[in-house]
Design a protein around this motif. Structure first.
Motif, short mmCIF file in Angstrom:
data_model
loop_
_atom_site.label_atom_id
_atom_site.label_comp_id
_atom_site.label_asym_id
_atom_site.label_seq_id
_atom_site.Cartn_x
_atom_site.Cartn_y
_atom_site.Cartn_z
N ARG A 1 0.84 -1.21 0.00
CA ARG A 1 0.00 0.00 0.00
C ARG A 1 0.87 1.26 0.00
O ARG A 1 0.55 2.23 -0.68
CB ARG A 1 -0.93 0.00 1.21
CG ARG A 1 -2.07 -1.01 1.12
CD ARG A 1 -3.02 -0.85 2.29
NE ARG A 1 -4.12 -1.80 2.20
CZ ARG A 1 -4.09 -3.03 2.67
NH1 ARG A 1 -2.99 -3.48 3.25
NH2 ARG A 1 -5.13 -3.83 2.53
N LEU A 2 1.96 1.23 0.76
CA LEU A 2 2.82 2.41 0.78
C LEU A 2 3.48 2.62 -0.58
O LEU A 2 3.55 3.75 -1.08
CB LEU A 2 3.90 2.25 1.86
CG LEU A 2 4.90 3.41 1.97
CD1 LEU A 2 4.18 4.72 2.28
CD2 LEU A 2 5.96 3.12 3.01
N LEU A 3 3.95 1.55 -1.19
CA LEU A 3 4.57 1.67 -2.51
C LEU A 3 3.56 2.16 -3.54
O LEU A 3 3.89 2.99 -4.40
CB LEU A 3 5.16 0.33 -2.95
CG LEU A 3 5.94 0.34 -4.26
CD1 LEU A 3 7.18 1.22 -4.15
CD2 LEU A 3 6.32 -1.07 -4.69
N LEU A 4 2.33 1.67 -3.45
CA LEU A 4 1.30 2.12 -4.37
C LEU A 4 1.00 3.60 -4.17
O LEU A 4 0.79 4.34 -5.14
CB LEU A 4 0.03 1.29 -4.17
CG LEU A 4 -1.13 1.59 -5.13
CD1 LEU A 4 -0.71 1.36 -6.57
CD2 LEU A 4 -2.35 0.74 -4.78
N ALA A 5 0.99 4.05 -2.91
CA ALA A 5 0.76 5.47 -2.63
C ALA A 5 1.89 6.31 -3.19
O ALA A 5 1.66 7.39 -3.75
CB ALA A 5 0.62 5.69 -1.12
N LYS A 6 3.12 5.82 -3.04
CA LYS A 6 4.27 6.54 -3.60
C LYS A 6 4.19 6.60 -5.12
O LYS A 6 4.48 7.62 -5.74
CB LYS A 6 5.57 5.85 -3.17
CG LYS A 6 5.87 5.91 -1.69
CD LYS A 6 6.29 7.30 -1.27
CE LYS A 6 6.76 7.34 0.17
NZ LYS A 6 7.17 8.71 0.59
N SER B 1 14.89 4.07 -6.37
CA SER B 1 14.73 4.54 -4.99
C SER B 1 14.62 3.41 -4.00
O SER B 1 14.92 3.58 -2.81
CB SER B 1 13.48 5.43 -4.90
OG SER B 1 13.38 6.05 -3.64
N THR B 2 14.17 2.22 -4.45
CA THR B 2 14.07 1.08 -3.54
C THR B 2 15.41 0.37 -3.36
O THR B 2 15.51 -0.52 -2.50
CB THR B 2 13.05 0.05 -4.07
OG1 THR B 2 13.52 -0.49 -5.32
CG2 THR B 2 11.68 0.70 -4.28
N ALA C 1 5.15 -1.50 -16.28
CA ALA C 1 4.93 -2.90 -15.91
C ALA C 1 6.22 -3.56 -15.42
O ALA C 1 6.23 -4.23 -14.38
CB ALA C 1 4.36 -3.67 -17.10
N VAL C 2 7.32 -3.37 -16.16
CA VAL C 2 8.57 -4.04 -15.82
C VAL C 2 9.19 -3.46 -14.55
O VAL C 2 9.48 -4.19 -13.60
CB VAL C 2 9.57 -3.95 -17.00
CG1 VAL C 2 10.94 -4.48 -16.59
CG2 VAL C 2 9.04 -4.72 -18.20
N PHE C 3 9.39 -2.16 -14.53
CA PHE C 3 10.08 -1.56 -13.39
C PHE C 3 9.15 -1.38 -12.18
O PHE C 3 9.63 -1.34 -11.05
CB PHE C 3 10.70 -0.23 -13.80
CG PHE C 3 11.91 -0.39 -14.67
CD1 PHE C 3 13.16 -0.62 -14.10
CD2 PHE C 3 11.81 -0.36 -16.05
CE1 PHE C 3 14.28 -0.78 -14.90
CE2 PHE C 3 12.92 -0.53 -16.86
CZ PHE C 3 14.16 -0.75 -16.29
N GLY C 4 7.83 -1.29 -12.42
CA GLY C 4 6.90 -1.29 -11.30
C GLY C 4 6.91 -2.63 -10.58
O GLY C 4 6.92 -2.68 -9.34
N SER C 5 6.94 -3.72 -11.35
CA SER C 5 7.02 -5.05 -10.75
C SER C 5 8.34 -5.24 -10.02
O SER C 5 8.39 -5.82 -8.93
CB SER C 5 6.85 -6.12 -11.83
OG SER C 5 5.59 -6.02 -12.46
N ALA D 1 10.19 -2.88 -8.70
CA ALA D 1 10.15 -2.07 -7.48
C ALA D 1 9.37 -2.77 -6.38
O ALA D 1 9.78 -2.78 -5.21
CB ALA D 1 9.54 -0.70 -7.79
N TRP D 2 8.23 -3.38 -6.74
CA TRP D 2 7.42 -4.10 -5.75
C TRP D 2 8.19 -5.30 -5.19
O TRP D 2 8.21 -5.53 -3.98
CB TRP D 2 6.11 -4.56 -6.38
CG TRP D 2 5.27 -5.37 -5.45
CD1 TRP D 2 4.42 -4.91 -4.48
CD2 TRP D 2 5.21 -6.80 -5.38
NE1 TRP D 2 3.83 -5.96 -3.81
CE2 TRP D 2 4.30 -7.13 -4.35
CE3 TRP D 2 5.84 -7.82 -6.10
CZ2 TRP D 2 4.00 -8.45 -4.01
CZ3 TRP D 2 5.55 -9.13 -5.76
CH2 TRP D 2 4.63 -9.44 -4.74
N ALA D 3 8.83 -6.07 -6.08
CA ALA D 3 9.59 -7.24 -5.63
C ALA D 3 10.73 -6.84 -4.71
O ALA D 3 10.99 -7.50 -3.69
CB ALA D 3 10.12 -8.01 -6.84
N ARG D 4 11.41 -5.77 -5.03
CA ARG D 4 12.52 -5.31 -4.21
C ARG D 4 12.04 -4.74 -2.87
O ARG D 4 12.58 -5.07 -1.82
CB ARG D 4 13.31 -4.24 -4.98
CG ARG D 4 14.32 -3.45 -4.16
CD ARG D 4 15.38 -4.32 -3.55
NE ARG D 4 16.32 -3.51 -2.79
CZ ARG D 4 17.25 -4.02 -1.98
NH1 ARG D 4 17.35 -5.35 -1.84
NH2 ARG D 4 18.08 -3.24 -1.31
#
Length: 323
Positions: A161-166, A237-238, A306-310, A312-315
Motif C-alpha cells: 500500500r505504501l509503494l502504491l501510494a508513492k 529509490s528502492t 509494468a517491468v520496473f513497477g514489478s 520495485a514491488w519485488a525489491r
C-alpha cells in the motif's frame, strides 16, 4: 524527523503505534510492516495515505522550487521571442523542422497558444524528466535516509500500500508538473501575443476552443510520456537508503538515455528507449491526427511501468528496513 514528516505520519494514523507495532512484529513473527492481530485498513484509508503523500510532497520547499523553475521557463521563452521579434522579424528566421521543437517558435508571434507547445517541447527533453527524476528518486530512499520509512510501514500501512501510494503520488506529480508548464505558457502567451484561430501543422485552421482542447490533450500526452522514467526512478529509490544517490542516478539515467537516443549507430535500440517518442505529441496537432507514434509512445511507457513497477514491488517487499 522533520515537522512535515511528523504531520504525515500522524495523518496516516501510525505515529502512536510505530514503535510498539515494530516490537510486536519482531516478537510474534508477524510480517514486517504489520503488527500482530492488526485489522486491515479500509480502501478509504489507502486514499487518505495517497492524499497525505501528495500533500507532503507539494509542501516541500524543494518541490515548490522545482515547480517554480518549470513555471519560469515559459515566461523566459515568451520574453525572448517577444524581444527578438520586436522589430517585426520572425523568430530564428523561421527555421526548424516541421512539428518538432523549434518549429513551434516561429508560430508564437502569430498565436500565443503556440507558446504552450513550444515550452512543452523545450522542457520535455531535459527539465521535466529531471524534475520527475528528483521526486521519484527520493520517494523511498528519502524516507529511509530520514528515518521515517519504518514508521510508515507499521500497520495499517503495509509495504504494498505504501509503494502504491508513492507510485500514484509520483504519477500525479507528472501531471502537475506538466500542467504548471502548460498554464504558465498559456498565461504568458495570452499576455504577450495575440490569440485566435489556430493553423495546425497540416495547414488546417481550427477554432481557438478546439486548439485549447488539443493543448490539453498534448499536456496529457506529455504527462503520460513521463511515467516511464518516473517508474524507473521509483525502482532505483528502492535500491538505496540515500535519497541523493537515488535522485542523482535517476537524473543521470535521463541524460545518458537522451545521449544514446541521438547516436545513429545505435538506431536498433532507439525504439526501446523511453524518451524516443516523447516529441510525438506534435502529431496531435495534425488533421487527421497521426496515431502511429502516439500509440507506440504510450505502449512503451506502459511497458516500463509494468517491468520496473514489478521490480520495485519485488525489491521493496523483500527489503530489510533498518531506518
Amino acid at each position: 524527523m522533520s515537522r512535515a514528516d511528523e504531520t504525515r505520519v500522524a495523518d496516516t494514523g501510525v505515529a502512536k503505534t510505530a514503535d510498539t507495532g515494530v516490537a510486536k512484529a519482531a516478537h510474534t513473527g508477524a510480517p514486517a510492516g504489520r503488527a500482530a492481530n492488526q485489522p486491515r485498513p479500509s480502501p478509504l484509508w489507502a486514499l487518505a495515505l495517497f492524499r497525505s503523500e501528495l500533500t507532503i510532497t507539494l509542501r516541500r520547499w524543494r518541490t515548490l522550487a522545482l515547480l517554480g523553475v518549470l513555471a519560469l521557463i515559459p515566461i523566459l521563452i515568451g520574453i525572448a521571442v517577444k524581444i527578438e521579434t520586436s522589430d517585426g522579424g520572425s523568430f530564428g528566421g523561421g527555421r526548424g523542422g516541421e512539428g518538432q521543437g523549434p518549429a513551434f517558435f516561429p508560430q508564437i508571434t502569430n498565436n500565443g497558444i503556440f507558446l504552450v507547445f513550444a515550452s512543452l517541447a523545450a522542457t520535455l527533453p531535459v527539465f521535466l524528466p529531471m524534475v520527475i527524476g528528483v521526486i521519484a528518486g527520493d520517494a523511498i530512499a528519502g524516507e529511509a535516509g530520514s528515518g521515517t520509512l519504518r514508521y510508515l510501514l507499521v500497520a495499517p500501512a503495509g509495504r504494498t500500500r505504501l509503494l502504491l501510494a508513492k507510485f500514484t503520488t509520483t504519477m500525479a506529480f507528472c501531471l502537475i508538473a506538466t500542467l504548471v508548464v502548460a498554464l504558465s505558457s498559456l498565461v504568458t502567451g495570452a499576455l504577450l501575443f495575440p490569440l485566435g484561430d489556430v493553423t495546425l501543422i497540416s495547414g488546417i485552421t481550427v477554432s481557438f476552443e478546439e486548439a485549447l482542447l488539443r493543448a490539453l490533450g498534448v499536456a496529457a500526452l506529455v504527462a503520460l510520456s513521463l511515467v516511464g522514467i518516473a517508474t524507473v526512478g521509483l525502482f532505483i529509490s528502492t535500491l538505496t537508503n540515500s535519497g541523493i544517490a537515488a535522485m542523482a542516478t535517476t537524473v543521470g539515467l535521463v541524460v545518458t538515455t537522451q545521449i544514446l537516443d541521438t547516436i545513429p549507430q545505435l538506431h536498433a535500440i532507439h525504439p526501446y528507449l523511453f524518451p524516443h517518442y516523447w516529441l510525438s505529441f506534435a502529431d496531435l496537432l495534425r488533421e487527421p491526427v497521426y496515431w502511429d507514434e502516439l500509440v507506440k509512445n504510450l505502449g512503451l511507457q506502459g511497458l516500463y511501468v509494468a517491468v520496473f513497477g514489478s521490480a520495485a514491488w519485488a525489491r521493496f517487499t523483500a527489503k530489510d528496513i533498518t531506518a
